[in-house]
Design a protein around this motif. Structure first.
Motif, PDB file in Angstrom:
ATOM      1  N   ASP A 316       0.850  -1.196   0.000  1.00 40.37           N
ATOM      2  CA  ASP A 316       0.000   0.000   0.000  1.00 40.37           C
ATOM      3  C   ASP A 316       0.888   1.250   0.000  1.00 40.37           C
ATOM      4  O   ASP A 316       1.662   1.482   0.924  1.00 40.37           O
ATOM      5  N   PRO A 317       0.799   2.065  -1.079  1.00 39.30           N
ATOM      6  CA  PRO A 317       1.701   3.222  -1.188  1.00 39.30           C
ATOM      7  C   PRO A 317       1.430   4.299  -0.134  1.00 39.30           C
ATOM      8  O   PRO A 317       2.291   5.156   0.103  1.00 39.30           O
ATOM      9  N   MET A 318       0.262   4.273   0.480  1.00 41.04           N
ATOM     10  CA  MET A 318      -0.079   5.274   1.488  1.00 41.04           C
ATOM     11  C   MET A 318       0.133   4.757   2.905  1.00 41.04           C
ATOM     12  O   MET A 318      -0.208   5.442   3.874  1.00 41.04           O
ATOM     13  N   LYS A 319       0.688   3.559   3.044  1.00 43.00           N
ATOM     14  CA  LYS A 319       0.912   2.992   4.379  1.00 43.00           C
ATOM     15  C   LYS A 319       1.878   3.891   5.161  1.00 43.00           C
ATOM     16  O   LYS A 319       2.970   4.233   4.681  1.00 43.00           O
ATOM     17  N   GLY A 320       1.468   4.272   6.350  1.00 41.27           N
ATOM     18  CA  GLY A 320       2.296   5.126   7.185  1.00 41.27           C
ATOM     19  C   GLY A 320       2.262   6.582   6.786  1.00 41.27           C
ATOM     20  O   GLY A 320       2.991   7.408   7.344  1.00 41.27           O
ATOM     21  N   LYS A 321       1.419   6.927   5.794  1.00 39.23           N
ATOM     22  CA  LYS A 321       1.307   8.311   5.334  1.00 39.23           C
ATOM     23  C   LYS A 321      -0.092   8.839   5.625  1.00 39.23           C
ATOM     24  O   LYS A 321      -1.029   8.078   5.809  1.00 39.23           O
ATOM     25  N   SER A 322      -0.214  10.121   5.626  1.00 40.64           N
ATOM     26  CA  SER A 322      -1.515  10.749   5.805  1.00 40.64           C
ATOM     27  C   SER A 322      -2.123  10.972   4.424  1.00 40.64           C
ATOM     28  O   SER A 322      -1.759  11.914   3.713  1.00 40.64           O
ATOM     29  N   ALA A 323      -3.006  10.051   4.010  1.00 40.48           N
ATOM     30  CA  ALA A 323      -3.586  10.110   2.678  1.00 40.48           C
ATOM     31  C   ALA A 323      -4.589  11.250   2.564  1.00 40.48           C
ATOM     32  O   ALA A 323      -5.313  11.564   3.505  1.00 40.48           O
ATOM     33  N   ARG A 324      -4.633  11.849   1.399  1.00 38.74           N
ATOM     34  CA  ARG A 324      -5.599  12.899   1.128  1.00 38.74           C
ATOM     35  C   ARG A 324      -6.993  12.287   1.067  1.00 38.74           C
ATOM     36  O   ARG A 324      -7.209  11.309   0.341  1.00 38.74           O
ATOM     37  N   PRO A 325      -7.982  12.820   1.809  1.00 47.34           N
ATOM     38  CA  PRO A 325      -9.323  12.227   1.820  1.00 47.34           C
ATOM     39  C   PRO A 325      -9.927  12.175   0.409  1.00 47.34           C
ATOM     40  O   PRO A 325      -9.720  13.083  -0.398  1.00 47.34           O
ATOM     41  N   VAL A 326     -10.699  11.130   0.151  1.00 44.29           N
ATOM     42  CA  VAL A 326     -11.392  11.005  -1.122  1.00 44.29           C
ATOM     43  C   VAL A 326     -12.586  11.953  -1.135  1.00 44.29           C
ATOM     44  O   VAL A 326     -12.777  12.724  -2.077  1.00 44.29           O
ATOM     45  N   LEU A 327     -13.414  11.876  -0.099  1.00 47.06           N
ATOM     46  CA  LEU A 327     -14.568  12.748   0.065  1.00 47.06           C
ATOM     47  C   LEU A 327     -14.732  13.072   1.551  1.00 47.06           C
ATOM     48  O   LEU A 327     -14.292  12.302   2.420  1.00 47.06           O
ATOM     49  N   SER A 328     -15.390  14.158   1.829  1.00 45.28           N
ATOM     50  CA  SER A 328     -15.745  14.450   3.232  1.00 45.28           C
ATOM     51  C   SER A 328     -16.839  13.482   3.661  1.00 45.28           C
ATOM     52  O   SER A 328     -17.533  12.882   2.824  1.00 45.28           O
ATOM     53  N   ASP A 329     -17.009  13.323   4.964  1.00 45.66           N
ATOM     54  CA  ASP A 329     -18.043  12.406   5.469  1.00 45.66           C
ATOM     55  C   ASP A 329     -19.426  12.815   4.973  1.00 45.66           C
ATOM     56  O   ASP A 329     -20.245  11.965   4.618  1.00 45.66           O
ATOM     57  N   SER A 330     -19.696  14.101   4.971  1.00 44.75           N
ATOM     58  CA  SER A 330     -21.025  14.564   4.538  1.00 44.75           C
ATOM     59  C   SER A 330     -21.255  14.286   3.053  1.00 44.75           C
ATOM     60  O   SER A 330     -22.353  13.868   2.645  1.00 44.75           O
TER      61      SER A 330
END
Length: 341
Positions: A316-330
């Motif tokens: 997983d290329p985002m393992k240990g990183k703070s991934a940019r959110p895909v969408l907000s919860d709302s």
């Protein structure tokens, strides 16, 4: 060019005339190595004829009359008592004729070879060349038009595309996040028909409603959308369509700019039934890294045990990183209600 050995130095009596205006003369004809030598009765040489250039004026008749090829005015006549000489000359002429190249035969062979090459080109080269040329020249606007025509036919089977007022912008934001801002309108959510995802000429990606409603996080949906885009990049969607619909479909599109209704129907049915192309883990991982998406949620959605998708989980290329959110919860909640049920 030589006479046949059995006839070398054969002699016979004959009658020779140099021109139609001259007197006929009794002569002695000697069959030599490469010529007929014509002598008078005192053995003075009157003429030499090349065996290769001797023609017969009355084939199959007796007395046999010969002349130099191209000069029928000079003649040499053999009576019935010169049968051996006549037979010898005929056998030698026949052997010479067989040894010559036959222009007609050669021309036939060349014409046949050209025809075979043209036919082979039509059968093997033309369809591929026509398809590649068609794919190259069809403009983007026509691709979108073809994609829309396919979508119209697909929705007759799947039902109309899902859309609510609240879900419109979240769907556009999801497309922009995964595919880029230029593709904000690329996603179409269907209530059925397509098993998971599919792609159309013109850039649209079809998504089954289950990929919106069932996952707990949008990363799963984003993963499916991105892998479908990778499949579209592996082979041009228009090319894939023309391969399936055949040569006449390419020719019709190239010459008229239109696809036949029957071809659109057939391909729309094919799209809904086909098995998605398999992508290598390396290609998937590289694409997810570029898009800043986690592969783990997608991997577990594909295989809940993670056994068959373990490489995607471990790398997983985002393992240990703070991934940019895909969408907000709302936005995710509003998008999950896109089919209005």
């Amino acid at each position: 060019m030589t006479a046949l050995k059995e006839f070398q130095r054969l002699e016979a009596e004959g009658v020779w005339r140099a021109t139609p205006a001259d007197q006929r003369k009794d002569v002695i004809v000697s069959l030599g190595d490469a010529s007929l030598t014509i002598l008078d009765l005192r053995e003075n040489v009157l003429a030499h004829w090349s065996i290769a250039a001797v023609a017969r004026a009355n084939k199959g008749q007796r007395p046999a009359v010969y002349h130099p090829d191209g000069d029928p005015g000079e003649t040499l006549e053999f009576g019935a008592d010169s049968a051996q000489m006549i037979d010898a000359i005929e056998q030698i002429r026949s052997a010479i004729d067989k040894s010559r190249a036959k222009p007609g035969k050669l021309r036939f062979m060349i014409t046949g070879g050209i025809a075979a090459a043209v036919l082979a080109g039509i059968v093997f080269w033309l369809p591929d060349a026509l398809l590649r040329h068609t794919v190259k020249v069809v403009p983007a606007v026509k691709r979108v038009e073809i994609g829309d025509a396919l979508l119209t036919r697909i929705t007759r089977i799947s039902g109309q595309a899902c859309m609510t007022r609240d879900a419109r912008e979240p769907l556009r934001r999801l497309a922009s996040r995964v595919l880029g801002p230029a593709q904000r309108g690329a996603l179409v959510v269907l209530p059925g028909g397509v098993a998971a995802t599919a792609h159309l000429p013109g850039g649209r990606i079809l998504v089954n409603r289950s990929l919106i409603e069932d996952p707990e996080e949008p990363d799963v949906t984003a993963g499916y959308v991105l892998t479908e885009r990778l499949r579209a990049l592996t082979q041009d969607p228009l090319e894939e369509m023309l391969v399936q619909t055949g040569l006449w479909s390419s020719l019709r599109l190239l010459t008229t700019g239109e696809m036949a209704d029957i071809d659109l129907e057939r391909y729309s049915e094919y799209l809904l039934a086909r098995t998605p192309a398999t992508l290598s883990n390396d290609v998937i991982i590289a694409a997810f890294e570029t898009a800043e998406l986690r592969t783990t949620p997608y991997a577990y959605a594909v295989d809940i045990t993670g056994e068959t998708t373990l490489p995607l989980i471990e790398a997983d290329p985002m393992k240990g990183k703070s991934a940019r959110p895909v969408l907000s919860d709302s936005d995710w909640l509003r998008l999950q209600g896109i089919c209005g049920e």
